[in-house]
Design an enzyme around this catalytic site. Sequence first.
Site, mmCIF file in Angstrom:
data_model
loop_
_atom_site.group_PDB
_atom_site.id
_atom_site.type_symbol
_atom_site.label_atom_id
_atom_site.label_comp_id
_atom_site.label_asym_id
_atom_site.label_seq_id
_atom_site.Cartn_x
_atom_site.Cartn_y
_atom_site.Cartn_z
ATOM 1 C CG ASP A 37 -1.977 -1.065 1.172
ATOM 2 O OD1 ASP A 37 -2.224 -1.578 0.068
ATOM 3 O OD2 ASP A 37 -2.562 -1.396 2.226
ATOM 4 C CE LYS A 59 -7.265 -1.029 -0.050
ATOM 5 N NZ LYS A 59 -8.409 -0.658 -0.874
ATOM 6 C CG MET A 174 -7.937 5.596 7.599
ATOM 7 S SD MET A 174 -8.315 4.046 6.747
ATOM 8 C CE MET A 174 -9.445 3.259 7.919
#
Length: 525
Positions: A37, A59, A174
């Site tokens: 990622d 990602k 996040m």
Amino acid sequence: MKETGVVYLVGAGPGDPGLITEKGLSRLRICDAVVYDALLSSRLLDEVPDQCRKIHVGKRAGHHSMKQEEINQLLVELAGEGLSVVRLKGGDPFVFGRGGEEIMALSEAGIPYEVVSGVTSAVAALASAGIPVTHRAVSRSFHVMTGHTLSEEGTLPADFNEFARLSGTLVFLMGLGNLSLIVKGLLNQGKSGETPAAVIQNGTLPGERTVRGALRDIEEKVLAAGIKSPAIIVVGEVASLDFSSTLKQPLEGCRIGVTGTDSFTDRLRKQLTSFGGTSESILSLLIESCRKSGKMKEAYEKLPSYTWIVFTSANGVREFFHGLLEWGYDFRAVGHVKFAVVGRGTADELLRHGFSADYIPKKYQVQDLAAGLKGLISGEDRLLIPRSSGGSKELNEILDEAGASYDDIVLYDVASAGIKTENRAEALKQLDYLTFSSASGVEAFFREADEEIKEALAGLKVVCIGDITAKALMEHGRKADIIAGVYTIRGITEAICRDWKEEAPCGHTIMPKNLGRKEERSHTK
């Protein structure tokens, strides 16, 4: 029929490469392919074998270069080719890492897999910022929620209300883009506006920043501070505590780019990391051997005629002894000669081949090596100098003045293996220092440097291992900011430590008493 491979789902930890598990590293070191990622340290990719396929699936919140379904299929296909695959994921594979979805796809395809847990940022980032996720009589529990999952109507999920009413520490991963919604949702569910809150950007990394406040003003403070993703939101009484580490490493928060051969940069990076620095390999140099050339064949045949062999680098020592064996000789062929070396690291490499150096100058540079030899040799001596094609001419000039008899033969060349980072200019902008360990490294760097890279170089301090390297840098219009007092890995590290101590905020910093004697790579090559 080709044997089916295996997939290891490895948690890389919260960002600091030192927080990956030993088991995770062991899987990286044997894999045929790594699927990784965006929010990962490039240092972890240095652990994979040279032939390993590196596949970036990128990602990152708001920027997905590959859909999850495509990643699932990619893992199945790679394992179907019989490869050992590491799926390297930030944090822990099962803490909002979608590891379960990947396992379901692997199971359906009959692919064997293993899960290697990682340190989650939900705990580690808080600890790095000095916030304990639980604390006796303050918070007896903690609860983690993803902060970017919105409903189709653009509101928080239906179960948010139950989450908001929980006691203990609330952690949102996040969720910076939804900070306003989260704060309003918590207030609507009865949380007091005075409830302590904090937002942590780049937790565990050198660029870590923490903003503290309360629910009533945390949005305003985050906006004023310019906090950006990736960031973690913490709500609860523990956010008012500050248990930040009071013991500081000498290079804590320092970001250093290194250039040189892999053997040199590996040792330098370990040294810098051991004192709290974060390092990144910017330029890798390759050793192109000439030990099978006609000139070296002739030198090995003439070994009985030499009385001294002079080494100006550890690379020269390694290449010479490899060639000695390859041409059919053994150590008895050099049992009669004396050895002169440019520095302690070169002497250590010589010792690894079973020989002690007869002469090491007090100052590890080629001028002192040549000057010292002048007083040791006579007209009956003959010297062999096997070294790189770019070796300093000062050695020749001083020996010529002394009337010495010698053969200066090219044993190897130093070539660029390419600047490692994908966005070179951007990578340089993130650094505090860039180190050069040889003049050839300087030349290789500028051969591949465009104007954007040169501009980025102006925004950091450049450290050279010695005067000759600094001179090569100056020829490209850039003056060295720091020149190591001792031309070794130890010297580079000490120079950066001293400079960083002046630049960094004062604290309880433990400066190294002895950085250790690791192998140096002479700036004279």
